[in-house]
Design an enzyme around this catalytic site. Structure first.
Site, PDB file in Angstrom:
ATOM      1  N   ARG A  58       0.678  -1.073   0.253  1.00 54.54           N
ATOM      2  CA  ARG A  58      -0.021   0.222  -0.013  1.00 54.54           C
ATOM      3  C   ARG A  58       0.826   1.146  -0.027  1.00 54.54           C
ATOM      4  O   ARG A  58       0.140   2.327  -0.587  1.00 54.54           O
ATOM      5  CB  ARG A  58      -1.186   0.360   1.593  1.00 54.54           C
ATOM      6  CG  ARG A  58      -2.043  -1.085   0.735  1.00 54.54           C
ATOM      7  CD  ARG A  58      -3.362  -0.816   2.005  1.00 54.54           C
ATOM      8  NE  ARG A  58      -2.545  -1.594   3.808  1.00 54.54           N
ATOM      9  CZ  ARG A  58      -2.487  -2.560   3.658  1.00 54.54           C
ATOM     10  NH1 ARG A  58      -2.705  -3.838   2.821  1.00 54.54           N
ATOM     11  NH2 ARG A  58      -1.923  -2.786   5.038  1.00 54.54           N
ATOM     12  N   GLU A  95       4.866 -10.079  14.795  1.00 56.59           N
ATOM     13  CA  GLU A  95       4.333 -10.437  15.722  1.00 56.59           C
ATOM     14  C   GLU A  95       4.498 -12.401  16.508  1.00 56.59           C
ATOM     15  O   GLU A  95       5.161 -13.140  17.092  1.00 56.59           O
ATOM     16  CB  GLU A  95       2.265 -10.234  15.614  1.00 56.59           C
ATOM     17  CG  GLU A  95       1.700 -10.337  17.256  1.00 56.59           C
ATOM     18  CD  GLU A  95       0.468 -10.297  17.047  1.00 56.59           C
ATOM     19  OE1 GLU A  95       0.065 -10.808  17.501  1.00 56.59           O
ATOM     20  OE2 GLU A  95       0.163 -10.453  16.089  1.00 56.59           O
TER      21      GLU A  95
END
Length: 170
Positions: A58, A95
């Site tokens: 993006r 993560e």
């Protein structure tokens, strides 16, 4: 313009407990998309930049129209293994594991002023890695511009000394 009302919030995506901020609803509104890029351009013009760098994917949607509006070049920062010429890369923590970003070795010349553009500043990991790559090539990061900032994730803390601009803050 109230950009926040044009960003769709999707609860529990991509996993339970996450409140995903979807910019596709802003992007499909031509007037809003143009206004968003214009506001980022106003921020960028004050920095006398040579290039815009945008991380995959993006960051391309934000960075390329911004580069066009400013009449400067665009440097794609891609996932490792996606660029065809010689690259440098840097890893960063996710993560649940690690990932790597890469840039062509000849994308940025020493001393060039670079503004980073992306859709979202969250934890700051991707942007900190992008900064590392730019600096390894001798570029100077003169700012970072985002459509959205999730301030509760403290991403700015990973970007010391970087002038950050966000259209919308959650």
């Amino acid at each position: 313009m109230n950009f926040k009302k044009l960003i769709r919030v999707i609860p529990d995506f991509p996993q339970e407990g996450i409140s995903f901020k979807d910019i596709t609803t802003l992007l499909k509104d031509g007037e809003a998309y143009q206004a968003a890029i214009d506001q980022l351009a106003e921020f960028a013009r004050k920095r006398e930049i040579d290039l815009i760098a945008g991380p995959e994917a993006r960051g391309f949607v934000v960075g390329t129209p911004l580069a066009y509006a400013l009449g400067v070049g665009f440097v794609p920062i891609r996932k490792s293994g996606k660029l065809p010429a010689e690259t440098i890369q840097a890893t960063y923590d996710l993560e649940y594991g690690k990932d790597a970003l890469a840039v062509h070795k000849d994308a940025i010349q020493p001393g060039q002023k670079v503004l980073i553009a992306d859709d979202l500043l969250a934890t700051g990991g991707t942007i900190a890695t992008t900064i590392k790559l730019i600096e390894q090539l001798g570029g100077e990061v003169v700012g970072a511009a985002f459509f959205i900032e999730l301030s509760y994730l403290n991403g700015r803390e990973k970007l010391p000394g970087v002038d950050v601009f966000s259209l919308v803050t959650y």
